[in-house]
Design a protein around this motif. Structure first.
Motif, PDB file in Angstrom:
ATOM      1  N   GLY A 220       0.815  -1.311   0.134  1.00 15.09           N
ATOM      2  CA  GLY A 220       0.069  -0.049   0.036  1.00 15.09           C
ATOM      3  C   GLY A 220       1.061   1.254  -0.105  1.00 15.09           C
ATOM      4  O   GLY A 220       2.142   1.164   0.364  1.00 15.09           O
ATOM      5  N   VAL A 221       0.145   2.453  -0.338  1.00 14.18           N
ATOM      6  CA  VAL A 221       0.891   3.755  -0.324  1.00 14.18           C
ATOM      7  C   VAL A 221       0.140   4.595   0.196  1.00 14.18           C
ATOM      8  O   VAL A 221      -1.208   4.709   0.251  1.00 14.18           O
ATOM      9  N   PHE A 222       0.599   5.468   0.955  1.00 16.63           N
ATOM     10  CA  PHE A 222      -0.100   6.588   1.774  1.00 16.63           C
ATOM     11  C   PHE A 222       0.395   7.868   1.333  1.00 16.63           C
ATOM     12  O   PHE A 222       1.862   8.035   1.347  1.00 16.63           O
ATOM     13  N   ARG A 223      -0.110   9.011   1.182  1.00 13.15           N
ATOM     14  CA  ARG A 223       0.424  10.268   0.726  1.00 13.15           C
ATOM     15  C   ARG A 223      -0.445  11.407   1.401  1.00 13.15           C
ATOM     16  O   ARG A 223      -1.571  11.493   1.549  1.00 13.15           O
ATOM     17  N   ARG A 224       0.339  12.313   2.114  1.00 15.45           N
ATOM     18  CA  ARG A 224      -0.159  13.447   2.617  1.00 15.45           C
ATOM     19  C   ARG A 224      -0.462  14.536   1.922  1.00 15.45           C
ATOM     20  O   ARG A 224       0.404  14.635   0.774  1.00 15.45           O
ATOM     21  N   LEU A 225      -1.455  15.077   1.717  1.00 12.90           N
ATOM     22  CA  LEU A 225      -1.839  16.184   0.578  1.00 12.90           C
ATOM     23  C   LEU A 225      -1.286  17.656   0.954  1.00 12.90           C
ATOM     24  O   LEU A 225      -1.566  18.449   0.207  1.00 12.90           O
ATOM     25  N   ASN A 226      -0.927  17.730   2.334  1.00 13.90           N
ATOM     26  CA  ASN A 226      -0.630  19.158   2.589  1.00 13.90           C
ATOM     27  C   ASN A 226       0.852  19.053   3.697  1.00 13.90           C
ATOM     28  O   ASN A 226       1.383  18.035   4.003  1.00 13.90           O
TER      29      ASN A 226
END
Length: 226
Positions: A220-226
């Protein structure tokens, strides 16, 4: 009480103010970012000094159990009942949320130095990844996997396993250096293939005698948008 250095006072203030603002202590990584300290050991040195001088308490050397006892000026730290309740609640894991440890960073590009232990965690709902006791996260550095949707600054979730099939995206160690690539076993060699047309694969040939191991498969991949 023993006087604090300016740096120690700043660390103590950051912890106390974070608790007052959100109801629970910051992580080691968050403290390091706020102080401009890249090494988690550097932050821990300040925490140990604060404990030794009696300004701070901590259980089992974990950042989420940090408890200021006094402000830098010697005034007792007043944790109001409302905030105390929030802190206790924040420390109780939700049965539907998996606290995945972030154990360091990994290169999506040329391999980088071996993974450094941290106390950061990423909370992920079990419905997304399931609950795997052998799951950990790594922070990505580089752009070699962008065509597979993995970008610089992302967190990848890795399930510990050494035996994976060809074509799987893996976290691997090559001569003590960490990298994320697609794994292909070929005659007499292993190919670690990037997902970026502008970059070349890494070849690890048997005859080279290089130390190589698979840490696990990326799930899986997790990305913060800010």
């Amino acid at each position: 009480m023993t006087k604090l250095t300016n740096r120690q006072a700043k660390v103590l203030e950051l912890i106390a103010e974070h608790i007052q603002k959100v109801g629970y202590p910051p992580t080691i990584r968050e403290l390091g970012d706020a102080l401009g300290i890249r090494s988690t050991n550097g932050v821990n040195d300040h925490l140990k000094a604060l404990e030794k001088k009696g300004y701070l308490s901590r259980e089992d050397a974990k950042s989420r159990t940090l408890r200021p006892l006094y402000w830098p000026n010697g005034e007792a730290f007043d944790l109001t009942p409302g905030v105390a309740a929030q802190t206790d609640a924040a420390m109780e894991p939700d049965s539907d949320v998996h606290q995945v440890p972030v154990v360091g960073r990994i290169a999506a590009g040329l391999p980088i130095s071996a993974i450094e232990q941290t106390e950061e965690v990423v909370a992920i709902g079990e419905g997304l990844l399931g609950r795997h006791p052998d799951l950990f996260a790594l922070r990505v550095k580089g752009e070699s996997m962008i065509e597979d949707g993995i970008f610089d600054g992302d967190y990848i979730f890795v399930r510990k396993q050494s035996d994976v099939r060809d074509g799987v995206i893996v976290a691997a160690m090559v001569d003590g250096e960490a990298t994320v690539k697609r794994l292909f076993r070929e005659k007499g060699q292993v190919r670690l293939q990037p997902a970026n047309a502008s970059m070349e694969p890494i070849y690890v040939r048997e005859e080279d005698g290089r130390e190589t191991s698979v840490l696990g498969a990326v799930v899986g991949v997790f990305r913060r948008l800010n």
